[in-house]
Design a protein around this motif. Sequence first.
Motif, PDB file in Angstrom:
ATOM      1  N   ALA A 119      41.151  41.387  31.005  1.00 41.81           N
ATOM      2  CA  ALA A 119      39.934  42.205  31.100  1.00 41.81           C
ATOM      3  C   ALA A 119      39.174  42.192  29.774  1.00 41.81           C
ATOM      4  CB  ALA A 119      40.279  43.640  31.479  1.00 41.81           C
ATOM      5  N   HIS A 139      38.451  42.149  34.774  1.00 46.03           N
ATOM      6  CA  HIS A 139      37.227  42.926  34.984  1.00 46.03           C
ATOM      7  C   HIS A 139      36.437  43.054  33.683  1.00 46.03           C
ATOM      8  CE1 HIS A 139      38.969  44.027  38.813  1.00 46.03           C
ATOM      9  NE2 HIS A 139      37.893  44.721  39.123  1.00 46.03           N
ATOM     10  N   PHE A 144      43.219  45.708  37.591  1.00 47.88           N
ATOM     11  CA  PHE A 144      41.860  45.545  37.104  1.00 47.88           C
ATOM     12  C   PHE A 144      41.787  44.288  36.233  1.00 47.88           C
ATOM     13  CE2 PHE A 144      42.341  49.977  38.161  1.00 47.88           C
ATOM     14  CZ  PHE A 144      41.162  50.259  38.846  1.00 47.88           C
TER      15      PHE A 144
END
Length: 95
Positions: free
Chosen positions: A40, A20, A17
């Motif tokens: 992130a 993100h 991820f």
Amino acid sequence: MDANELLRRYADGQRNFRSHDLRGLDLAKTDLTNIDLAGALLNDADLSGTNLFNANLNWTMLKGANLSGANLTGAKMPDGRMHNEILETANNLGV
């Protein structure tokens, strides 16, 4: 992406991820072992009680994030250093 989408993808085996936008998500008391959140945005996210064992948090933005009670054992921390805001809010650092 909302918290339900992230958790659905995680349950399906996705661990990457990176970069993100996860600002403000409520991920309290979830198991995110081995998740890669490098880069992130997790500002103002609720990660209290979350299992972040072996998580990659390098370059992750955590301003205002609640990490109280989070398990950060083995986690790679933002830019390789332990920041005061993380130390003040996280328990069980294990590093």
